[in-house]
Scaffold this motif. Structure first.
Motif, PDB file in Angstrom:
ATOM      1  N   GLU A   5      28.068  70.825  41.270  1.00 58.68           N
ATOM      2  CA  GLU A   5      27.533  71.762  40.290  1.00 58.68           C
ATOM      3  C   GLU A   5      26.012  71.853  40.383  1.00 58.68           C
ATOM      4  O   GLU A   5      25.427  72.929  40.268  1.00 58.68           O
ATOM      5  N   SER A  48      22.414  78.868  31.302  1.00 59.91           N
ATOM      6  CA  SER A  48      23.734  78.289  31.083  1.00 59.91           C
ATOM      7  C   SER A  48      24.219  77.527  32.315  1.00 59.91           C
ATOM      8  O   SER A  48      24.752  76.414  32.204  1.00 59.91           O
ATOM      9  N   GLU A  52      24.955  73.576  32.435  1.00 60.24           N
ATOM     10  CA  GLU A  52      26.260  73.052  32.848  1.00 60.24           C
ATOM     11  C   GLU A  52      26.132  72.076  34.007  1.00 60.24           C
ATOM     12  O   GLU A  52      26.908  71.124  34.108  1.00 60.24           O
TER      13      GLU A  52
END
Length: 92
Positions: A5, A48, A52
């Protein structure tokens, strides 16, 4: 949150520039957006993704949300990169 990520978030030049802005200190989404020619919704989307990925954190102060770098995740990524290179993070 993992490296996948984090690296995905870092793959975008706008998100890298947001991180570069935040190294000077916490900022609101509006302050961040003032550095780009894109909509507030687009900035919010980038924030965002960064959140995350664990690269930034946010904190509400009054009616504003301030974003700042999450140095522990950045330190973890840097430590992994140094190990990958074969060095020790504390060398040099």
């Amino acid at each position: 949150m993992g490296f996948q990520e984090s690296f995905k978030a870092l793959s975008d030049s706008t998100r890298r520039e947001i991180l570069n802005l935040l190294k000077m200190g916490s900022m609101t989404a509006g302050e961040i957006g003032g550095h780009f020619e894109m909509t507030g919704a687009t900035i919010s989307h980038h924030l965002s993704i960064l959140k995350e990925a664990g690269l930034i954190s946010d904190e509400r102060r009054g009616k504003f949300i301030y974003y700042e770098l999450n140095m522990s995740v950045l330190d973890e990524i840097m430590g992994w990169m140094v190990q990958l290179r074969g060095g020790n993070k504390n060398e040099e």
